[in-house]
Every structure is written in C-alpha cells, then in structure tokens.
Design a protein around this motif. Structure first.
Motif, mmCIF file in Angstrom:
data_model
loop_
_atom_site.group_PDB
_atom_site.id
_atom_site.type_symbol
_atom_site.label_atom_id
_atom_site.label_comp_id
_atom_site.label_asym_id
_atom_site.label_seq_id
_atom_site.Cartn_x
_atom_site.Cartn_y
_atom_site.Cartn_z
ATOM 1 N N ILE A 116 -7.086 68.823 11.560
ATOM 2 C CA ILE A 116 -7.553 69.654 10.456
ATOM 3 C C ILE A 116 -6.377 70.345 9.777
ATOM 4 O O ILE A 116 -6.252 70.341 8.553
ATOM 5 C CB ILE A 116 -8.588 70.685 10.954
ATOM 6 C CG1 ILE A 116 -9.882 69.979 11.345
ATOM 7 C CG2 ILE A 116 -8.856 71.752 9.904
ATOM 8 C CD1 ILE A 116 -10.857 70.852 12.095
ATOM 9 N N VAL A 117 -5.489 70.915 10.572
ATOM 10 C CA VAL A 117 -4.340 71.634 10.012
ATOM 11 C C VAL A 117 -3.392 70.676 9.294
ATOM 12 O O VAL A 117 -2.994 70.929 8.149
ATOM 13 C CB VAL A 117 -3.600 72.421 11.124
ATOM 14 C CG1 VAL A 117 -2.296 72.991 10.614
ATOM 15 C CG2 VAL A 117 -4.490 73.516 11.670
ATOM 16 N N ILE A 118 -3.034 69.579 9.934
ATOM 17 C CA ILE A 118 -2.100 68.621 9.329
ATOM 18 C C ILE A 118 -2.725 68.002 8.082
ATOM 19 O O ILE A 118 -2.064 67.859 7.045
ATOM 20 C CB ILE A 118 -1.697 67.523 10.342
ATOM 21 C CG1 ILE A 118 -0.923 68.131 11.514
ATOM 22 C CG2 ILE A 118 -0.878 66.432 9.673
ATOM 23 C CD1 ILE A 118 0.389 68.780 11.154
ATOM 24 N N THR A 173 -10.108 63.692 5.089
ATOM 25 C CA THR A 173 -8.896 64.501 5.228
ATOM 26 C C THR A 173 -8.598 64.767 6.698
ATOM 27 O O THR A 173 -7.447 64.686 7.128
ATOM 28 C CB THR A 173 -9.053 65.831 4.471
ATOM 29 O OG1 THR A 173 -9.341 65.574 3.106
ATOM 30 C CG2 THR A 173 -7.796 66.674 4.568
ATOM 31 N N ILE A 174 -9.630 65.057 7.485
ATOM 32 C CA ILE A 174 -9.450 65.320 8.912
ATOM 33 C C ILE A 174 -8.984 64.056 9.630
ATOM 34 O O ILE A 174 -8.066 64.107 10.458
ATOM 35 C CB ILE A 174 -10.744 65.881 9.524
ATOM 36 C CG1 ILE A 174 -11.040 67.260 8.940
ATOM 37 C CG2 ILE A 174 -10.657 65.946 11.048
ATOM 38 C CD1 ILE A 174 -12.414 67.796 9.276
ATOM 39 N N VAL A 175 -9.593 62.925 9.310
ATOM 40 C CA VAL A 175 -9.195 61.660 9.938
ATOM 41 C C VAL A 175 -7.744 61.337 9.594
ATOM 42 O O VAL A 175 -6.948 60.942 10.463
ATOM 43 C CB VAL A 175 -10.143 60.511 9.518
ATOM 44 C CG1 VAL A 175 -9.602 59.165 9.943
ATOM 45 C CG2 VAL A 175 -11.524 60.729 10.093
ATOM 46 N N ILE A 176 -7.384 61.516 8.327
ATOM 47 C CA ILE A 176 -5.998 61.281 7.908
ATOM 48 C C ILE A 176 -5.060 62.219 8.665
ATOM 49 O O ILE A 176 -3.985 61.815 9.109
ATOM 50 C CB ILE A 176 -5.847 61.453 6.386
ATOM 51 C CG1 ILE A 176 -6.563 60.322 5.655
ATOM 52 C CG2 ILE A 176 -4.378 61.513 5.976
ATOM 53 C CD1 ILE A 176 -6.698 60.540 4.156
ATOM 54 N N VAL A 232 3.709 62.433 6.361
ATOM 55 C CA VAL A 232 2.850 61.266 6.621
ATOM 56 C C VAL A 232 1.424 61.551 6.130
ATOM 57 O O VAL A 232 0.789 60.688 5.507
ATOM 58 C CB VAL A 232 2.861 60.890 8.120
ATOM 59 C CG1 VAL A 232 1.831 59.824 8.434
ATOM 60 C CG2 VAL A 232 4.250 60.420 8.545
ATOM 61 N N ALA A 233 0.921 62.770 6.373
ATOM 62 C CA ALA A 233 -0.423 63.132 5.917
ATOM 63 C C ALA A 233 -0.501 63.146 4.393
ATOM 64 O O ALA A 233 -1.496 62.696 3.817
ATOM 65 C CB ALA A 233 -0.819 64.496 6.477
ATOM 66 N N ALA A 234 0.531 63.656 3.729
ATOM 67 C CA ALA A 234 0.546 63.669 2.263
ATOM 68 C C ALA A 234 0.504 62.248 1.711
ATOM 69 O O ALA A 234 -0.223 61.959 0.750
ATOM 70 C CB ALA A 234 1.783 64.405 1.754
#
Length: 94
Positions: A14-16, A35-38, A72-74
């Motif tokens: 969630i944070v990332i 978003t959470i899965v990513i 990586v998340a972005a």
C-alpha cells in the motif's frame, strides 16, 4: 527489508504503491486494488534489485532500497495507467 507475513506485505505494498502513484505526474485512472498489487510486486522486485546491487542490507533504514522500490512502482503505475486507460477507451460507446 524482510517481509515476514501477508499483513506486512500488504502494508508495504500500500505504501510503495501510493508513493509510486504520487511520483507519476497527472491523474491515473486505475483502481486502488491495482495500485496495491503494483506496490506489492514493486516491493519484491525492488528488494531483488537492491540485493543484486548490494544495498539491501544496510544499517538503519534502507533508503536506497526504498527509492528503488518507489521507482519500480512508478514505472508499474505508468504502464498500468496506459494499459487500463487504453482498454477502457476501446469499449464500444452506447
């Protein structure tokens, strides 16, 4: 960073994911679950990259690892927003 359970993986995800989404400019029309899965996937990938670079286990907070995970998340949010938006536009109009 060591993920020791499902709860901590979800919280880190969630944070990332949220930080990755904040880094990407503009509005992303993707659902929060994506978003959470990513974020979860990015946390694991970022940790693996940090381990390969030798910066995964440092004293204190692993800032370099955290930055790698956010980058990586972005990237994941950017790709997902492009694919999700394109998929929604291709649906027939009524």
């Amino acid at each position: 960073m060591e993920v020791t359970g499902i709860i901590s993986a979800l919280l880190i995800g969630i944070v990332i994911g949220a930080l990755g989404r904040l880094v990407v400019p503009g509005r992303q029309s993707i659902p929060i679950w994506l978003t959470i899965v990513i974020g979860i996937v990015s946390a694991f990938i970022g940790t693996a990259i940090a381990a390969v670079l030798g910066v995964a286990d440092t004293g204190g907070i692993d800032w370099i690892e955290l930055v790698i995970q956010i980058v990586v998340a972005a990237g994941g949010v950017t790709v997902a927003a492009g694919l999700y938006g394109r998929q929604r536009r291709e649906l027939p109009q009524r």
